[in-house]
Design a protein around this motif. Structure first.
Motif, PDB file in Angstrom:
ATOM      1  N   GLY A   1      37.592 -12.366  14.398  1.00 58.22           N
ATOM      2  CA  GLY A   1      38.229 -11.701  15.526  1.00 58.22           C
ATOM      3  C   GLY A   1      37.345 -11.534  16.734  1.00 58.22           C
ATOM      4  O   GLY A   1      37.800 -11.036  17.770  1.00 58.22           O
TER       5      GLY A   1
ATOM      6  N   CYS B   1      35.924 -18.390  19.958  1.00 55.60           N
ATOM      7  CA  CYS B   1      36.767 -17.517  19.146  1.00 55.60           C
ATOM      8  C   CYS B   1      36.364 -17.696  17.686  1.00 55.60           C
ATOM      9  O   CYS B   1      36.253 -18.833  17.216  1.00 55.60           O
ATOM     10  CB  CYS B   1      38.241 -17.856  19.328  1.00 55.60           C
ATOM     11  SG  CYS B   1      38.810 -17.788  21.045  1.00 55.60           S
TER      12      CYS B   1
ATOM     13  N   ARG C   1      43.450 -20.168  19.328  1.00 54.17           N
ATOM     14  CA  ARG C   1      43.631 -18.722  19.500  1.00 54.17           C
ATOM     15  C   ARG C   1      44.421 -18.391  20.768  1.00 54.17           C
ATOM     16  O   ARG C   1      45.286 -17.516  20.764  1.00 54.17           O
ATOM     17  CB  ARG C   1      42.253 -18.044  19.564  1.00 54.17           C
ATOM     18  CG  ARG C   1      42.310 -16.514  19.713  1.00 54.17           C
ATOM     19  CD  ARG C   1      42.956 -15.870  18.495  1.00 54.17           C
ATOM     20  NE  ARG C   1      43.289 -14.475  18.725  1.00 54.17           N
ATOM     21  CZ  ARG C   1      42.520 -13.451  18.335  1.00 54.17           C
ATOM     22  NH1 ARG C   1      41.366 -13.683  17.729  1.00 54.17           N
ATOM     23  NH2 ARG C   1      42.902 -12.202  18.540  1.00 54.17           N
TER      24      ARG C   1
ATOM     25  N   ASN D   1      45.155 -14.956  15.363  1.00 48.66           N
ATOM     26  CA  ASN D   1      43.929 -15.478  14.761  1.00 48.66           C
ATOM     27  C   ASN D   1      44.246 -16.212  13.461  1.00 48.66           C
ATOM     28  O   ASN D   1      44.494 -15.581  12.422  1.00 48.66           O
ATOM     29  CB  ASN D   1      42.945 -14.334  14.509  1.00 48.66           C
ATOM     30  CG  ASN D   1      41.593 -14.844  14.041  1.00 48.66           C
ATOM     31  OD1 ASN D   1      41.369 -16.053  13.972  1.00 48.66           O
ATOM     32  ND2 ASN D   1      40.698 -13.940  13.720  1.00 48.66           N
TER      33      ASN D   1
END
Length: 218
Positions: A69, A65, A158, A37
């Motif tokens: 998170g 994303c 991501r 991330n």
């Protein structure tokens, strides 16, 4: 602070005799690897399955994303989030079938999602005003979109992912809603925002699988 890079297709080019019938679009996205991330604070990115109607209103079923998170699939209409999928969640190694269907008779748009790896499926139907929305395809987009609230550049993605099974379709039997005819999306063309010269991804196009365009996002 808003960027996109991917490919666009206008089905009139190859399917002009079928275009007026097209009411659904599909793909399969497989999540190969979590790259970590690196999304800036208050920012997010999207792996898009997007179709525009003839009024150029976007309809999307995206993998989103976020900086915090959270990773999830979302149904979007005209740029506004409509529904977050709760039963089908992104997991590394799994493949997900996405389908958007225009149901003019019912004045609805159906967003359907299935985890092909474990068989879990979920759908959301959105009621729309057919006086304001034309239930006919114009163009589709597949690729990546970034929203950067902290800077002026796209950031690292991501997931390393494989996108395949890009197809248009329509119901070919009014007595059987599950009877469908599919057409592989044809020649797609690079499309990007034009705000930057470089993007932190590679779209690697592979040989067609079952006649359908497929590519990796890495």
């Amino acid at each position: 602070m808003h960027y996109w890079y991917g490919c666009i297709d206008t089905p009139f080019t190859e399917y002009r005799t079928h275009l007026s019938k097209f009411r659904l679009i599909t793909d399969v996205i497989r999540l190969n690897k979590d790259l970590g991330n690196m999304i800036p604070d208050r920012s997010w990115m999207l792996y898009l399955l997007e179709v525009f109607n003839i009024q150029k209103h976007p309809v999307e079923l995206n993998l989103i994303c976020q900086f915090d998170g959270q990773n999830y699939f979302e149904a979007i209409f005209k740029g506004h989030n409509q529904y977050r999928f709760r039963d089908v969640l992104p997991e590394i190694g799994n493949s997900y079938y996405r389908e958007i269907t225009f149901l003019e008779k019912n004045s609805t748009i159906k967003y359907y999602l299935k985890d092909l790896s474990i068989g879990v499926e979920e759908e959301f139907c959105l009621s729309v005003n057919k006086e304001l929305f034309a239930f006919q395809f114009y163009q589709c987009f597949t690729g990546i979109e970034w929203w950067n609230r902290m800077g002026h550049e796209p950031y690292n993605i991501r997931y390393d992912a494989l996108v395949s099974k890009l197809m248009y379709g329509y119901n070919d039997n009014t007595d059987d809603p599950d009877s469908k005819t599919f057409f592989p999306i044809g020649t797609i063309y690079e499309n990007k925002d034009g705000a930057t010269n470089t993007y932190p991804i590679n779209l690697n196009f592979l040989n067609r699988i079952d006649g359908c365009i497929c590519y990796t996002v890495a």
